[in-house]
Design an enzyme around this catalytic site. Structure first.
Site, mmCIF file in Angstrom:
data_model
loop_
_atom_site.group_PDB
_atom_site.id
_atom_site.type_symbol
_atom_site.label_atom_id
_atom_site.label_comp_id
_atom_site.label_asym_id
_atom_site.label_seq_id
_atom_site.Cartn_x
_atom_site.Cartn_y
_atom_site.Cartn_z
ATOM 1 N N LYS A 72 -9.738 2.233 -2.396
ATOM 2 C CA LYS A 72 -9.831 1.402 -1.131
ATOM 3 C C LYS A 72 -11.206 1.810 -0.397
ATOM 4 O O LYS A 72 -11.704 3.171 -0.439
ATOM 5 C CB LYS A 72 -8.862 1.874 -0.015
ATOM 6 C CG LYS A 72 -8.696 1.290 1.226
ATOM 7 C CD LYS A 72 -7.715 1.991 2.166
ATOM 8 C CE LYS A 72 -7.401 1.488 3.350
ATOM 9 N NZ LYS A 72 -6.216 1.905 4.083
ATOM 10 N N CYS B 294 -5.458 -2.973 2.455
ATOM 11 C CA CYS B 294 -5.109 -2.984 3.875
ATOM 12 C C CYS B 294 -6.356 -3.442 4.785
ATOM 13 O O CYS B 294 -6.827 -4.257 4.945
ATOM 14 C CB CYS B 294 -4.626 -1.589 4.325
ATOM 15 S SG CYS B 294 -3.660 -1.652 5.975
ATOM 16 N N GLU C 58 0.721 -1.128 -0.106
ATOM 17 C CA GLU C 58 -0.005 0.122 0.081
ATOM 18 C C GLU C 58 0.896 1.176 -0.045
ATOM 19 O O GLU C 58 1.985 1.225 0.674
ATOM 20 C CB GLU C 58 -0.845 -0.108 1.392
ATOM 21 C CG GLU C 58 -1.646 1.334 1.322
ATOM 22 C CD GLU C 58 -2.599 1.160 2.568
ATOM 23 O OE1 GLU C 58 -3.589 1.703 2.736
ATOM 24 O OE2 GLU C 58 -2.078 0.276 3.661
#
Length: 261
Positions: A114, A148, A48
């Site tokens: 995300k 994540c 990330e």
């Protein structure tokens, strides 16, 4: 070659010590690690915010979709005849995103923004949340893109029989390494899929420490690739679709027989 169906897929995990807000130095490091690894690859997975570290200074960290780092990704993908993926801070139409880029050897670029922003770091105040679930098809493999904190939301990543491999790229602090490792295995088991999780090591500008724990797991949650924590490394493993589908089909057959009794 990316449109051909392959029974095997070689995945390379790159676990770095990211230099804070230094895209040029970081990209040079990744190229060097990949050159030293020298093995062939189909998919190369970076962490990330691989160019800057997990920065909440979105204005400083963000690039455009034709920025230098994406140009670099295209060059690397073409040079290595592999798809390369990882997330960057991106600015588009005046909004900032933690965007996972997927770049193929022919220059094709796909992306996933995300969905679950890490509120405890104020990420939701600096970046826009994504709304679309994204699965890419590459060399006959269906691959789910995740970033994540998405790892903590199993319903969002539920396998609807539409992917073979889930990729999680992260900057996941060492203090929570046990949940990271446990949840990666859980996602593999519950979704009957291969799972790759790529994290970083070292200490960032916010004094957060990272243990790495990048790993590749099979559809039973068994580890295929796992190195010592805290080490920079570049490692690969080859996944088999034949073995995967044999297991999945047998599992579904047994479940159908059990539920029909």
């Amino acid at each position: 070659m990316q449109n051909l169906v392959q029974e095997e897929l070689t995945v390379v995990l790159v676990q770095p010590d990211i230099k804070w807000q230094n895209p040029v130095q970081n990209c040079d490091m990744y190229a060097r690690l990949l050159d030293e690894h020298s093995a062939s690859a189909d998919v190369i997975v970076l962490p990330e915010m691989f160019a800057t570290g997990f920065s909440m200074d979105s204005r400083k960290a963000a690039q455009t979709m034709d920025g230098d780092t994406i140009v670099w990704m295209k060059e690397q993908a073409a040079q290595r005849d592999a798809a390369i993926t990882g997330s960057l801070a991106i600015i588009e139409n005046g909004e900032y995103y933690n965007r996972m880029l997927w770049v193929e050897p022919d220059g094709k670029v796909l992306h996933y923004d995300k969905r679950h922003l890490f509120r405890m770091a104020g990420e939701h105040e600096r970046y826009q949340s994504g709304q679309e679930r994204v699965i890419v098809n590459f060399r006959g493999w269906d691959i789910l893109l995740q970033v994540c904190y998405d790892l903590r939301f199993p319903v969002y990543s539920r396998n609807r029989n539409d992917y073979d491999l889930a990729l999680y790229v992260a900057n996941w602090p060492a203090v929570r390494r046990y949940p990271w490792r446990t949840l990666l295995a859980a996602r593999a088991i519950e979704n009957l899929c291969y799972v790759a999780g790529v994290n970083r090591v070292g200490t960032d500008a916010n004094e957060l420490e990272y243990s790495g724990d990048s790993m590749l797991l099979d559809f039973k949650g068994e580890v295929l690739c796992d190195y010592m924590q805290g080490k920079v490394f570049c490692a690969s493993n080859t996944l088999s679709k034949v073995i995967y589908w044999r297991f999945v089909n047998n599992f579904l057959l047994i479940r159908m027989r059990t539920t029909s009794v």
